[in-house]
Design an enzyme around this catalytic site. Structure first.
Site, PDB file in Angstrom:
ATOM      1  N   ASP A 169      34.515  37.952  44.194  1.00 58.87           N
ATOM      2  CA  ASP A 169      33.381  38.443  44.358  1.00 58.87           C
ATOM      3  C   ASP A 169      32.657  36.349  43.683  1.00 58.87           C
ATOM      4  O   ASP A 169      33.777  35.921  43.630  1.00 58.87           O
ATOM      5  CB  ASP A 169      32.752  39.087  42.942  1.00 58.87           C
ATOM      6  CG  ASP A 169      31.315  39.453  42.827  1.00 58.87           C
ATOM      7  OD1 ASP A 169      30.673  38.436  44.185  1.00 58.87           O
ATOM      8  OD2 ASP A 169      31.097  40.570  43.238  1.00 58.87           O
TER       9      ASP A 169
HETATM   10  C1  BGC Z   1      28.236  40.305  43.496  1.00 61.38           C
HETATM   11  C2  BGC Z   1      27.947  40.548  44.735  1.00 61.38           C
HETATM   12  C3  BGC Z   1      27.741  39.933  45.735  1.00 61.38           C
HETATM   13  C4  BGC Z   1      28.001  38.390  45.791  1.00 61.38           C
HETATM   14  C5  BGC Z   1      27.525  37.297  46.992  1.00 61.38           C
HETATM   15  C6  BGC Z   1      28.001  38.672  43.286  1.00 61.38           C
HETATM   16  O1  BGC Z   1      27.496  37.422  42.302  1.00 61.38           O
HETATM   17  O2  BGC Z   1      28.592  40.765  42.576  1.00 61.38           O
HETATM   18  O3  BGC Z   1      27.126  41.605  44.973  1.00 61.38           O
HETATM   19  O4  BGC Z   1      28.166  40.383  47.067  1.00 61.38           O
HETATM   20  O5  BGC Z   1      27.303  38.302  44.878  1.00 61.38           O
HETATM   21  O6  BGC Z   1      26.011  37.497  47.507  1.00 61.38           O
END
Ligand code: BGC
Length: 764
Positions: A303
């Protein structure tokens, strides 16, 4: 530039030549790589590219940057352009627009040594430009075909804009309404959550066949966030999850596994730790379970700065150590943190990470690029004309409108105050902060949806009743967080002139989503003040709630005449809600998360354990029972619950035999369902079971099947469910998944608290 073109010609020639050469086993390198597609030709092409790459270029493929600072958090990476120019980026996200993507792809393909195309990702969660109801809402439709279709449409729109990878579906089980990300999932149930995960993966990827990834209308899907991100202690985002392996395997993991079995091409590691190990560094989760047990062959992305966060988590001493832990755990791509590209070359040289594991990760990433056809034509997605034609088409709008209507859940409807039909001749006062609002309707994670284009409820109702006998009066009465005596007086005056009041109330859209946690999930005080004043006029009041989570509606349940839970409905919100209010669509939504009586009950979910001192619900005395002194243990509205403008009856539930073997056996369950009211409608018939005795304690109820059945007024139908031995399997005391003998009960029910059609049976 000339030297680069020479290099590309050289590289491409090698790729083609090798592809035509002798067949490889497809498990070259460390012998562990098994391709996602199983396609030998693609395996050869992947290997032929890999052979040309320097270690740094390989690590570059494992690196993803965001094209801008994004809404999701601090960007810790350096400006990515220098990396792009050196061919050291595997993927970029948030690049949005054909033009922007073309510019970046051009640099990667035409101006770098090997010309490897970039993978473009985006959070396409519940729509790209046409925004559908938030995923939690859509799940309340229990309509898997519809959910698959909305994911397909989201993919068509996004892929037309040059995107080829979505970070969706989020399949985290949500048992805690404080946690803002429950809006993104399918609620509290592992069975329903698994079905929804499957529908959404198949929708985004255009089917189950890997070849569908080559279509220009599909996206790579991501099962996220592995694992148990929703089990964060006290509902606080990013907080640790403390949970047993039993609960992890029986409750939290099934939807991820279902996403994998539906063919999800990628997975995303979650931010949180489970039992002391952050997912990004968890080899057990990312390799032993995901790959070795389940057989996942795609790639895993961290993530957003998840790798860097291993330092503050306290398992890595610095970012280099973090990168080593992550890659050794099985993370193939670093999202935005730049830890891999900055440190892994050195780690390989020091022997802390093997080049074989780098090769394996790179193969997994390159394979997806081949499957998407990017090596054949890196610009194949980029066509402005196609983007225009495939955006917000009338068909997409129509699907969105139906999705809204079928996601709305009618929670209360005393004296049938709803629907307000066009022929009713009523004067209706329309009030509340969300009545004439378009900005909040899309909810969080709304892609590129234009918030100004979403249809306010006021507009939807105005168009609906135009030319009819119904008269509408509008007064806002309050904003989301404030009101004044004058505003309330204006709304009350409107109510006095009306026969009925409809109040659209709820949350601001960014009160749910990432890092949006609330410890008070009631409607804000000014909104309740307004509702109270409206109720004092003596006119019936219908509350339409818009929210990204279950709210505590105890006071409203006592006070209001009707409650319609409309979530955040997206682009066509006003139209879909108007269809329900006017009775042109009979509400068919059923809750997928229990609504608490108050925040103190959270986490609350139907598939709880019995305890050694269960409460008799007919006698909730508190004497040394698993009870509360100050409230009931039951939710305000249970899982599976929702009303209709008609009433349904389920009767005569039967099974074809009373005993079931632990293996290779099945029983057939039948029941009669009748629409006992005067209008046509749809019921979600739900099959629940309970195992009374097993090697470990089992939930008091578990959903095992459901059918959404449309029935004309007065009509009946027999529904049939088949329950196989393996449907009753679970991880028992030995942590093996199997069906254990024991006494069982089943129910054919209208919701999780409906015990009326109960049958005993046995597993031998
Ligand atoms: C979130 C993810 C997301 C990623 C990209 C993160 O902060 O937890 O779910 O896909 O950001 O935007």
């Amino acid at each position: 530039m000339g030297k680069y073109i020479t290099s590309i010609v050289y590289a491409v020639a090698v790729i083609l030549l090798t592809a035509c050469g002798s067949p490889s086993s497809g498990t070259s390198g460390d012998g562990k790589w098994q391709s996602f597609s199983g396609d030998k030709r693609i395996e050869q092409r992947v290997d032929s590219v890999l052979k040309l790459m320097t270690l740094e270029e390989k690590i570059g493929q494992m690196t993803q940057f965001s094209a801008n600072w994004s809404i999701t958090g601090p960007v810790m990476s350096d400006d990515f352009q220098p990396y792009l120019e050196k061919g050291l980026i595997g993927s970029i996200f948030n690049a949005t627009s054909v033009e922007g993507i073309r510019r970046m792809q051009q640099i990667a393909v035409e101006e770098t040594r090997l010309g490897i195309p970039i993978l473009f990702g985006q959070d396409v969660i519940h729509g790209y430009k046409t925004i559908f109801p938030i995923p939690l809402a859509e799940a309340c439709s229990w309509d898997l075909e519809m959910m698959q279709r909305t994911a397909e449409i989201a993919a068509i729109e996004a892929a037309s804009d040059g995107i080829n990878w979505t970070f969706a579906p989020m399949v985290d089980i949500g048992r805690d309404a404080r946690w803002g990300r429950v809006m993104e999932g399918a609620g509290e149930d592992p069975y329903l959550g698994s079905k929804v995960a499957e529908a959404r993966v198949v929708g985004f990827q255009g089917g189950r066949d890997v070849n569908s990834l080559r279509e220009l209308t599909t996206l790579l899907a991501t099962g996220k966030h592995l694992a148990a991100y929703g089990a964060a202690e006290s509902g606080r985002d990013y907080n640790p999850a403390e949970l047993s392996e039993h609960t992890l395997r029986n409750v939290y993991l099934p939807p991820y596994q279902a996403a994998h079995e539906a063919g999800a091409a990628t997975f995303m590691a979650s931010f949180n730790e489970i039992n002391g190990v952050p997912a990004t560094a968890d080899r057990w989760l990312m390799t032993e379970i995901l790959r070795n047990e389940w057989g996942f062959k795609g790639f895993v992305v961290s993530d957003y700065t998840g790798v860097n966060e291993l330092v503050p988590h306290g398992v890595a001493k610095d970012e280099k150590h973090a990168a080593e832990l992550a890659v050794n755990a099985g993370i193939d791509m670093d999202m935005t943190g730049a830890t891999f590209i900055k440190h892994l070359t050195e780690s390989v040289e020091e022997g802390k990470v093997s080049e074989k594991s780098i090769d394996t990760a790179v193969r997994r990433i390159l394979e997806m690029k081949f499957l998407l056809g990017l090596f054949d034509d890196p610009y194949r997605y980029l066509d402005e004309e196609r983007a225009k034609q495939n955006t917000m088409t009338p068909e997409f709008m129509e699907t969105a409108r139906k999705a809204v209507a079928s996601s709305v859940v009618l929670l209360k409807n005393d004296n049938q105050v709803l629907p307000v039909t066009k022929e009713s001749g009523k004067t209706v006062a329309l009030v509340g902060p969300l009545m004439n609002d378009s900005i909040n309707l899309n909810g969080e994670w709304a892609g590129l949806g234009d918030r100004n284009k979403s249809v306010p409820i006021l507009k939807g109702l105005t168009e609906k009743y135009e030319g009819s006998t119904v008269k509408l009066i509008y007064a806002e009465g309050a904003s989301i967080t404030g009101t004044t005596p004058a505003k309330i007086a204006e709304a009350v005056a409107a109510a006095r002139r009306a026969d009925i009041v409809i109040a659209a109330m709820g949350e601001d859209f960014n009160w749910s989503g990432e890092a949006a946690v609330r410890t008070d999930i009631r409607l804000p005080e000014p909104q309740r003040e307004l509702l109270k004043a409206l109720k004092e006029t003596g006119k019936p009041v219908v509350l339409v709630t818009l929210s990204g989570r279950p709210l505590d509606l105890s006071w409203e349940d006592e006070t209001m005449d009707a409650i319609l839970q409309a979530w955040f409905p997206g682009t066509q919100g006003g139209h879909g809600i108007a269809d329900v209010i006017a009775g042109d669509y009979n509400p068919s939504g059923r809750l997928v998360m229990s609504f608490p009586r108050n925040i103190g009950q959270i986490p609350i979910y139907y598939n709880q354990k019995n305890t050694g001192r269960p409460v008799d619900l007919n006698d909730e005395s508190v004497d040394y029972k698993s009870n509360y002194l100050d409230t009931s243990i039951t939710p305000l509205y249970p899982f599976g619950y929702g009303l209709s403008y008609t009433t349904f009856e389920i009767s005569n539930a039967q099974i074809d035999k009373k005993t079931l073997k632990t293996e290779d056996d099945k029983i057939t369950v039948t029941a009669n369902v009748r629409n006992a009211g005067e209008v046509d409608g749809e019921i979600v018939v739900q099959l629940y079971t309970r195992q009374l005795v097993a090697s470990v304690t089992r939930p008091v109820k578990e959903l095992k099947g459901f059918q959404k059945v449309a029935l004309q007024a007065g009509k009946s139908k027999q529904v049939t469910f088949e329950l196989a031995s393996e449907d009753l399997a679970f991880y028992g005391i030995d942590m093996q998944k199997k069906t254990e003998p024991g006494n069982m009960k089943l129910w054919v029910a209208q919701h999780a608290a409906d015990n009326s059609n109960e049958i005993d049976f046995w597993i031998e």
